[in-house]
Design a protein around this motif. Structure first.
Motif, PDB file in Angstrom:
ATOM      1  N   VAL A   7      18.520 -15.615 -25.057  1.00 15.56           N
ATOM      2  CA  VAL A   7      19.704 -16.114 -25.763  1.00 15.56           C
ATOM      3  C   VAL A   7      20.343 -17.264 -24.987  1.00 15.56           C
ATOM      4  O   VAL A   7      20.515 -17.184 -23.762  1.00 15.56           O
ATOM      5  N   LEU A   8      20.688 -18.330 -25.725  1.00 15.42           N
ATOM      6  CA  LEU A   8      21.495 -19.427 -25.183  1.00 15.42           C
ATOM      7  C   LEU A   8      22.685 -19.632 -26.116  1.00 15.42           C
ATOM      8  O   LEU A   8      22.504 -19.895 -27.305  1.00 15.42           O
ATOM      9  N   VAL A   9      23.894 -19.499 -25.578  1.00 18.79           N
ATOM     10  CA  VAL A   9      25.121 -19.766 -26.338  1.00 18.79           C
ATOM     11  C   VAL A   9      25.747 -21.034 -25.775  1.00 18.79           C
ATOM     12  O   VAL A   9      26.020 -21.123 -24.574  1.00 18.79           O
ATOM     13  N   GLY A 141      14.047 -21.674 -13.546  1.00 12.89           N
ATOM     14  CA  GLY A 141      14.393 -20.273 -13.359  1.00 12.89           C
ATOM     15  C   GLY A 141      13.737 -19.374 -14.382  1.00 12.89           C
ATOM     16  O   GLY A 141      12.809 -19.770 -15.095  1.00 12.89           O
ATOM     17  N   ALA A 142      14.247 -18.156 -14.429  1.00 13.21           N
ATOM     18  CA  ALA A 142      13.730 -17.174 -15.393  1.00 13.21           C
ATOM     19  C   ALA A 142      14.910 -16.544 -16.131  1.00 13.21           C
ATOM     20  O   ALA A 142      15.125 -15.327 -16.066  1.00 13.21           O
ATOM     21  N   PRO A 143      15.708 -17.362 -16.839  1.00  9.70           N
ATOM     22  CA  PRO A 143      16.919 -16.846 -17.477  1.00  9.70           C
ATOM     23  C   PRO A 143      16.603 -16.034 -18.740  1.00  9.70           C
ATOM     24  O   PRO A 143      15.642 -16.301 -19.441  1.00  9.70           O
ATOM     25  N   ASP A 144      17.463 -15.061 -18.995  1.00 10.36           N
ATOM     26  CA  ASP A 144      17.353 -14.269 -20.229  1.00 10.36           C
ATOM     27  C   ASP A 144      18.540 -14.496 -21.158  1.00 10.36           C
ATOM     28  O   ASP A 144      18.380 -14.459 -22.379  1.00 10.36           O
ATOM     29  N   ALA A 145      19.711 -14.711 -20.589  1.00 10.95           N
ATOM     30  CA  ALA A 145      20.918 -14.917 -21.404  1.00 10.95           C
ATOM     31  C   ALA A 145      21.826 -15.904 -20.688  1.00 10.95           C
ATOM     32  O   ALA A 145      22.168 -15.707 -19.511  1.00 10.95           O
ATOM     33  N   ALA A 247      24.179 -11.856 -29.763  1.00 15.96           N
ATOM     34  CA  ALA A 247      23.450 -12.035 -28.509  1.00 15.96           C
ATOM     35  C   ALA A 247      22.921 -10.706 -27.997  1.00 15.96           C
ATOM     36  O   ALA A 247      21.736 -10.590 -27.615  1.00 15.96           O
ATOM     37  N   LEU A 248      23.766  -9.699 -27.983  1.00 12.77           N
ATOM     38  CA  LEU A 248      23.351  -8.383 -27.495  1.00 12.77           C
ATOM     39  C   LEU A 248      22.245  -7.795 -28.359  1.00 12.77           C
ATOM     40  O   LEU A 248      21.242  -7.282 -27.850  1.00 12.77           O
ATOM     41  N   ALA A 249      22.417  -7.870 -29.668  1.00 17.91           N
ATOM     42  CA  ALA A 249      21.423  -7.297 -30.574  1.00 17.91           C
ATOM     43  C   ALA A 249      20.073  -8.007 -30.438  1.00 17.91           C
ATOM     44  O   ALA A 249      19.019  -7.370 -30.455  1.00 17.91           O
ATOM     45  N   HIS A 250      20.104  -9.333 -30.301  1.00 12.96           N
ATOM     46  CA  HIS A 250      18.849 -10.078 -30.167  1.00 12.96           C
ATOM     47  C   HIS A 250      18.104  -9.674 -28.904  1.00 12.96           C
ATOM     48  O   HIS A 250      16.863  -9.623 -28.895  1.00 12.96           O
TER      49      HIS A 250
END
Length: 284
Positions: A7-9, A141-145, A247-250
């Motif tokens: 997720v990217l916001v 990097g290895a970002p997730d959110a 974001a959380l659900a995804h």
């Protein structure tokens, strides 16, 4: 094989969707064509200020719960209603979370120490520095959110008004930053499933400023690509707290009813929403 959700916001402070369309911003237009565009507005009587606006976006609850009423963040109930990145880190400690903001109080106040990376960009670097830091994270990097907030549109709104040429120029500048961020996401491994969301905390008056109850100050929006959202779709039932819930659900994190979220994932019918009321908004 299933792809790994990410997720990217992207927060565009003080941006009006109508002026984004007027500006001819190509990268934002491409996102709108590829996914969902959802014009929205802040709930009646909720403050149209950055502190409460971003607190609502990030926590998934309205000000009657998170208690942020102005830009001091005093009284904020972030222990009871944490930001979505902190919820990610709690529910899935192995995921990498990152928040970078051009408006320093946001990174310094809302996000908890559970968030892996929290950076308030030095004022001298402003949005260019914010963007470069997030692009570096996406590339190396290895970002997730991730959450990134860009401030230049809001500054132009305060100095020149939303009807000004300078406001449109600021939107075009932010659009270029969005393009860099989206390109960095696109260069990531193909086995990653990215949900990209672009939103705002409030609008602006034509003459400049916000904090009052006028329709223009109360306007916000969500542009979202990914998560199975149909290209070119438009909805009018999306609200600010939905960003955190989406974001959380995804990311596959179950939304616990005990959290008291006001937001809902985009695939949840709007009929499940609650109606709220607040005290009078006060201008900054």
């Amino acid at each position: 094989m299933p792809r790994t959700p990410k997720v990217l916001v992207i927060g565009l402070d003080g941006a009006l969707l109508s002026r984004i369309e007027d500006a001819g911003a190509p990268h934002l237009a491409a996102l709108m064509a590829a996914g969902l565009t959802a014009p929205s507005r802040i709930e009646p009587h909720a403050p149209t200020l950055s502190g409460p606006g971003w607190a609502t976006v990030l926590t998934g609850v309205w000000p009657d719960k998170h208690h942020v009423r102005d830009n001091t963040f005093s009284g904020g109930r972030f222990a009871e209603y944490p930001d979505f990145l902190s919820r990610v880190s709690t529910a899935a400690p192995g995921l990498n979370t990152c928040a970078v903001t051009s408006w320093a109080p946001l990174a310094e106040t809302v996000f908890s120490a559970k968030v892996g990376t929290r950076v308030a960009t030095p004022r001298a670097e402003y949005d260019a520095g914010t963007t470069s830091r997030v692009v570096a994270e996406l590339r190396g990097g290895a970002p997730d959110a991730l959450f990134v907030q860009l401030d230049g549109i809001d500054q132009a709104g305060h100095e020149h008004g939303a009807a000004s040429r300078q406001y449109l120029e600021a939107i075009r500048g932010a659009d270029a930053h969005v393009g860099q961020l989206v390109a960095a996401v696109g260069a990531r491994p193909a086995d990653e499933d990215w949900l990209v969301m672009v939103t705002a905390d409030h609008g602006h008056t034509d003459t400049g400023g916000h904090g009052g109850p006028s329709p223009q100050e109360s306007r916000t929006f969500l542009i979202a690509v990914g998560g199975g959202l149909p290209p070119g779709s438009v909805r009018d039932d999306v609200r600010m707290p939905d960003v955190a819930a989406c974001a959380l659900a995804h990311l596959g994190i179950a939304l616990d009813p005990a959290w008291g979220l006001d937001g809902r994932p985009l695939h949840t019918p709007s009929a499940t929403r609650r109606t709220t009321g607040y005290g009078s908004a006060t201008a900054d």
